[in-house]
Scaffold this active site. Sequence first.
Site, short mmCIF file in Angstrom:
data_model
loop_
_atom_site.label_atom_id
_atom_site.label_comp_id
_atom_site.label_asym_id
_atom_site.label_seq_id
_atom_site.Cartn_x
_atom_site.Cartn_y
_atom_site.Cartn_z
N GLU A 61 8.70 31.20 -0.37
CA GLU A 61 8.48 31.08 -1.82
C GLU A 61 7.06 31.49 -2.21
O GLU A 61 6.83 32.16 -3.21
CB GLU A 61 8.76 29.64 -2.30
CG GLU A 61 10.21 29.22 -2.22
CD GLU A 61 11.12 29.94 -3.23
OE1 GLU A 61 10.61 30.71 -4.06
OE2 GLU A 61 12.34 29.75 -3.15
N ARG A 72 6.37 34.82 -4.55
CA ARG A 72 5.83 34.57 -5.90
C ARG A 72 4.34 34.83 -5.96
O ARG A 72 3.86 35.54 -6.85
CB ARG A 72 6.13 33.12 -6.33
CG ARG A 72 7.62 32.82 -6.37
CD ARG A 72 7.90 31.46 -6.99
NE ARG A 72 9.24 31.02 -6.64
CZ ARG A 72 10.05 30.31 -7.42
NH1 ARG A 72 9.65 29.94 -8.62
NH2 ARG A 72 11.25 29.93 -7.02
N ASP A 82 20.62 36.88 1.39
CA ASP A 82 20.53 37.94 0.37
C ASP A 82 19.37 38.95 0.52
O ASP A 82 19.56 40.14 0.78
CB ASP A 82 20.51 37.32 -1.03
CG ASP A 82 19.58 36.11 -1.20
OD1 ASP A 82 18.82 35.83 -0.28
OD2 ASP A 82 19.62 35.47 -2.27
N GLU A 110 19.21 37.80 -11.51
CA GLU A 110 19.82 38.88 -10.73
C GLU A 110 20.76 39.76 -11.53
O GLU A 110 20.79 40.98 -11.34
CB GLU A 110 20.54 38.30 -9.51
CG GLU A 110 19.62 37.79 -8.39
CD GLU A 110 18.99 36.43 -8.66
OE1 GLU A 110 19.30 35.81 -9.71
OE2 GLU A 110 18.17 35.97 -7.83
#
Length: 455
Positions: free
Chosen positions: A115, A119, A242, A358
């Site tokens: 994360e 980010r 993903d 998405e």
Amino acid sequence: MHKRITIPVLLLITGMLLPSCQRPPVYGDPETADAVRREFLHAWNGYKTYAWGHDALKPLSGGWRDWYGASLLMTPVDAFDTMVLMGLQDEAEEAKRLIIDSLGFDHDFDVQVFEVTIRLLGGLLSAYQMDGDPRFLTLADDLGRRLLPAFGSATGMPYRYVNLRSGAVRDGVNNPAEIGTLMLEFGTLARLTGNDVYYDAAKKAVQEVFSRRSQIGLVGTQIDVETGRWVNPQSHISGMIDSYYEYLLKAWLLFKDGDFLDMWKPSIESVNRYLADERENGLWYGSADMNSGERTATRFGALDAFFPALLALGGESERARDLQASCLNMWRLHGIEPEQLDYTTMTVLHPAYPLRPEIMESAYYLYTYTQSGEYREMGRMFFRDLIRHCRTEHGYAALRSVVTKEKSDGMESFFLAETLKYLYLLFADPSVLDLNEVVFNTEAHPLRNTWQQKP
Ligand code: DMJ
């Protein structure tokens, strides 16, 4: 049946062509782009008023939330390049001042490597590339150095958490997404600082996952980074896997390192072979056992909606179009998409909507590549529904349930980094950003290859 589209892929492989717009985009839709920009300002002003200096806004109570023991400025770092793209100079300037004056990483707490990488590291690197201020790169380098001990496992695959001050690590059961989605950021950091250690560590981690793929070419959901054994053999394109696939292709595109293309090609072939699921109600991607390829679940959700964009980027425009049509049906079911549904019955399994981007990301890619107005129509609908169901007095709120439309008190930083950025780019004049010139990290931070001369 879908035929693989081989010519763009071939050109892509030979490096003659970036997966490019077949027809260069010409017109923007300035009215809708302005409306998206106004909604961005509404959410940013909420952050400024109620959460300034903290990680995230609480859009219902008008409060704030920090992820760890001190703020890491998740929202301003994530939102900065969106402001630059939207031409919001004053806001970008105030965010930059806050970041340069008060962001630091010398904290005695554990952060989630994935994360913080997508980010913060991604945000700082694109900020540096777009703004040019070397202090962004200094911050990125400091953060990268503190994250590096995470890769110190027996296999080289990273632990999920690392202490920013001591380098102590924890949680050795990791997943392909969190292991493989570090390459664009660590690779860019390496190229911009000249420190190859970053590139090599992130690349080895990806290769370790790839080398443990099953005989039919699939990866599982969880893996032990110490022993290298799969802990959960479910294969799918959803959360926890993903963006592993996303970065195989994008690392090739950004670094032109053929090892990534060699991993991407067999991977996408296996995914299309075993996970794609053609039903009467359209094309979906479900779950299968990574060893046998047997279908184990027929779940699909908001996170999976990144896949049309990735298929389009890889040159598979038919599949991309068909899957985006399924995503649209998922959205329309309740006027906003759920976290997960069973696509065989179209029943909702997880009803939340945390403001995910998405489906807008895929609409933007497909619009750029096809110039078909249907993708802008979709975007207008997504935008209208967001305003209708998620807008609050102080910003935008996640939904606890897309069925009841009950809100929850959270506005993830990716709403400003991704959701509104992709919506804006879908309608903005194409001169704002050329998709062929950048590679978006998985948090929508555009990265540019500035280190290699163009032929
Ligand atoms: C973002 O943090 C990234 O897009 C990540 O790859 C997946 N989850 C969120 C958005 O949904």
